[in-house]
Write a protein that holds these residues in place. Structure first.
Motif, PDB file in Angstrom:
ATOM      1  N   LEU A 177     -25.322  -5.012 -12.516  1.00  0.00           N
ATOM      2  CA  LEU A 177     -25.214  -3.577 -12.409  1.00  0.00           C
ATOM      3  C   LEU A 177     -26.031  -3.376 -10.723  1.00  0.00           C
ATOM      4  O   LEU A 177     -26.176  -2.138 -10.671  1.00  0.00           O
ATOM      5  CB  LEU A 177     -26.145  -2.808 -13.316  1.00  0.00           C
ATOM      6  CG  LEU A 177     -25.194  -2.813 -14.573  1.00  0.00           C
ATOM      7  CD1 LEU A 177     -26.237  -2.536 -15.846  1.00  0.00           C
ATOM      8  CD2 LEU A 177     -23.870  -2.164 -14.502  1.00  0.00           C
TER       9      LEU A 177
ATOM     10  N   CYS B  52     -23.862   9.274 -23.288  1.00  0.00           N
ATOM     11  CA  CYS B  52     -23.292   9.577 -21.687  1.00  0.00           C
ATOM     12  C   CYS B  52     -23.417  11.202 -21.411  1.00  0.00           C
ATOM     13  O   CYS B  52     -23.199  11.384 -20.230  1.00  0.00           O
ATOM     14  CB  CYS B  52     -22.109   9.008 -21.507  1.00  0.00           C
ATOM     15  SG  CYS B  52     -22.308   6.976 -21.445  1.00  0.00           S
TER      16      CYS B  52
ATOM     17  N   CYS C  98     -25.273   4.343 -18.707  1.00  0.00           N
ATOM     18  CA  CYS C  98     -24.141   4.447 -19.434  1.00  0.00           C
ATOM     19  C   CYS C  98     -23.256   3.027 -19.174  1.00  0.00           C
ATOM     20  O   CYS C  98     -22.562   2.605 -20.131  1.00  0.00           O
ATOM     21  CB  CYS C  98     -23.405   5.629 -18.499  1.00  0.00           C
ATOM     22  SG  CYS C  98     -23.582   7.235 -19.090  1.00  0.00           S
ATOM     23  N   GLN C  99     -23.320   2.514 -18.013  1.00  0.00           N
ATOM     24  CA  GLN C  99     -22.609   1.016 -17.991  1.00  0.00           C
ATOM     25  C   GLN C  99     -23.368   0.024 -18.961  1.00  0.00           C
ATOM     26  O   GLN C  99     -22.625  -0.628 -19.502  1.00  0.00           O
ATOM     27  CB  GLN C  99     -22.702   0.551 -16.569  1.00  0.00           C
ATOM     28  CG  GLN C  99     -21.790   1.523 -15.550  1.00  0.00           C
ATOM     29  CD  GLN C  99     -22.194   1.227 -14.075  1.00  0.00           C
ATOM     30  OE1 GLN C  99     -23.098   0.694 -13.484  1.00  0.00           O
ATOM     31  NE2 GLN C  99     -21.074   1.784 -13.340  1.00  0.00           N
TER      32      GLN C  99
ATOM     33  N   GLU D  81     -13.301   6.002 -18.436  1.00  0.00           N
ATOM     34  CA  GLU D  81     -13.492   4.650 -18.951  1.00  0.00           C
ATOM     35  C   GLU D  81     -13.745   4.201 -20.250  1.00  0.00           C
ATOM     36  O   GLU D  81     -13.465   3.079 -20.656  1.00  0.00           O
ATOM     37  CB  GLU D  81     -15.076   3.955 -17.979  1.00  0.00           C
ATOM     38  CG  GLU D  81     -16.152   4.701 -18.783  1.00  0.00           C
ATOM     39  CD  GLU D  81     -16.643   5.970 -18.094  1.00  0.00           C
ATOM     40  OE1 GLU D  81     -17.929   6.097 -18.379  1.00  0.00           O
ATOM     41  OE2 GLU D  81     -16.095   6.573 -17.422  1.00  0.00           O
TER      42      GLU D  81
ATOM     43  N   HIS E 246     -22.091   0.738 -22.236  1.00  0.00           N
ATOM     44  CA  HIS E 246     -20.799   0.321 -22.616  1.00  0.00           C
ATOM     45  C   HIS E 246     -20.742  -1.183 -22.817  1.00  0.00           C
ATOM     46  O   HIS E 246     -19.916  -1.548 -23.596  1.00  0.00           O
ATOM     47  CB  HIS E 246     -19.908   0.923 -21.615  1.00  0.00           C
ATOM     48  CG  HIS E 246     -18.721   1.079 -21.457  1.00  0.00           C
ATOM     49  ND1 HIS E 246     -17.750   1.513 -22.715  1.00  0.00           N
ATOM     50  CD2 HIS E 246     -17.785  -0.016 -20.879  1.00  0.00           C
ATOM     51  CE1 HIS E 246     -16.536   1.318 -22.518  1.00  0.00           C
ATOM     52  NE2 HIS E 246     -16.453   0.365 -21.480  1.00  0.00           N
ATOM     53  N   TYR E 247     -21.288  -1.710 -21.777  1.00  0.00           N
ATOM     54  CA  TYR E 247     -21.445  -3.374 -21.643  1.00  0.00           C
ATOM     55  C   TYR E 247     -21.870  -3.782 -22.886  1.00  0.00           C
ATOM     56  O   TYR E 247     -21.093  -4.840 -23.739  1.00  0.00           O
ATOM     57  CB  TYR E 247     -22.034  -3.933 -20.677  1.00  0.00           C
ATOM     58  CG  TYR E 247     -22.127  -5.332 -20.412  1.00  0.00           C
ATOM     59  CD1 TYR E 247     -21.041  -5.817 -19.900  1.00  0.00           C
ATOM     60  CD2 TYR E 247     -22.921  -6.005 -21.079  1.00  0.00           C
ATOM     61  CE1 TYR E 247     -21.000  -7.476 -19.904  1.00  0.00           C
ATOM     62  CE2 TYR E 247     -22.945  -7.454 -21.365  1.00  0.00           C
ATOM     63  CZ  TYR E 247     -21.922  -8.223 -20.521  1.00  0.00           C
ATOM     64  OH  TYR E 247     -21.776  -9.433 -20.624  1.00  0.00           O
TER      65      TYR E 247
END
Length: 190
Positions: A108, A73, A85-86, A44, A89-90
């Motif tokens: 999320l 991560c 992690c999301q 990603e 990243h965001y």
């Protein structure tokens, strides 16, 4: 005073290498990042390029950001927590705009309180401190380029106004944005 390790490293590299050697190092590290993405299944994350980098500091900042994100991560504690992690990243993709913890948590599929708890537990800082650190790092990069006015830097890094930006910047770096800009104005890519 909180010392920014990346600034120290950049100074050491700039003092010990010519510009062409530095760009070769950046390219090598870019390939390492690609290998890390492949090995850990982190598809990603976008492939790193330097075409838009006019300054050494730009390339270094892009590398530093991707390496830090990949390392976060790769950390088993964080890797086993995809929500973190999301979120990381965001934040790194959207720091320039309004980043709302409650909205992000809802997107999320978790509560804001749970996201806050996970962030503090797994990353070691609060959500808002992490967001602020990302914004300040980007502001330092823009200031070092010396091309933008303080209010433009504030706006492009997600601060609501230049006065607040200056207050926060000085509180974290013990320098005003103008002093930082004068001290670290970047050297152009050769």
């Amino acid at each position: 005073m909180e010392t920014d390790l990346s600034e120290i490293l950049l100074e050491q590299i700039k003092n010990s290498m010519d510009v062409k050697s530095y760009w070769r190092l950046c390219d090598e590290l870019r390939f390492v990042c690609g290998d890390m993405r492949a090995i850990y299944g982190l598809d990603e994350y976008e492939t790193l390029t330097f075409e838009d980098c006019q300054y050494i500091e730009d390339a270094f900042e892009k590398l530093r950001r991707q390496i830090m994100e990949l390392m976060h991560c790769m950390n088993p504690e964080i890797r086993e927590t995809p929500v973190i992690c999301q979120a990381i990243h965001y934040i790194r993709k959207n720091y320039a705009g309004p980043v709302n913890q409650k909205e992000l948590a809802a997107n999320l599929g978790v509560s804001s309180a749970y996201l806050s708890h996970l962030f503090a537990q797994k990353v070691g800082v609060t959500f808002s401190d992490y967001l602020l650190a990302v914004r300040l790092r980007q502001a330092k990069r823009l200031l070092a380029q010396g091309k933008k006015k303080i209010n433009e830097v504030a706006q492009e890094t997600g601060f609501e106004n230049a006065k607040y930006f200056c207050k926060v910047f000085k509180g974290r770096t013990e320098m005003t944005p103008r002093e930082y800009q004068k001290k670290y104005h970047g050297e152009r890519r050769g």
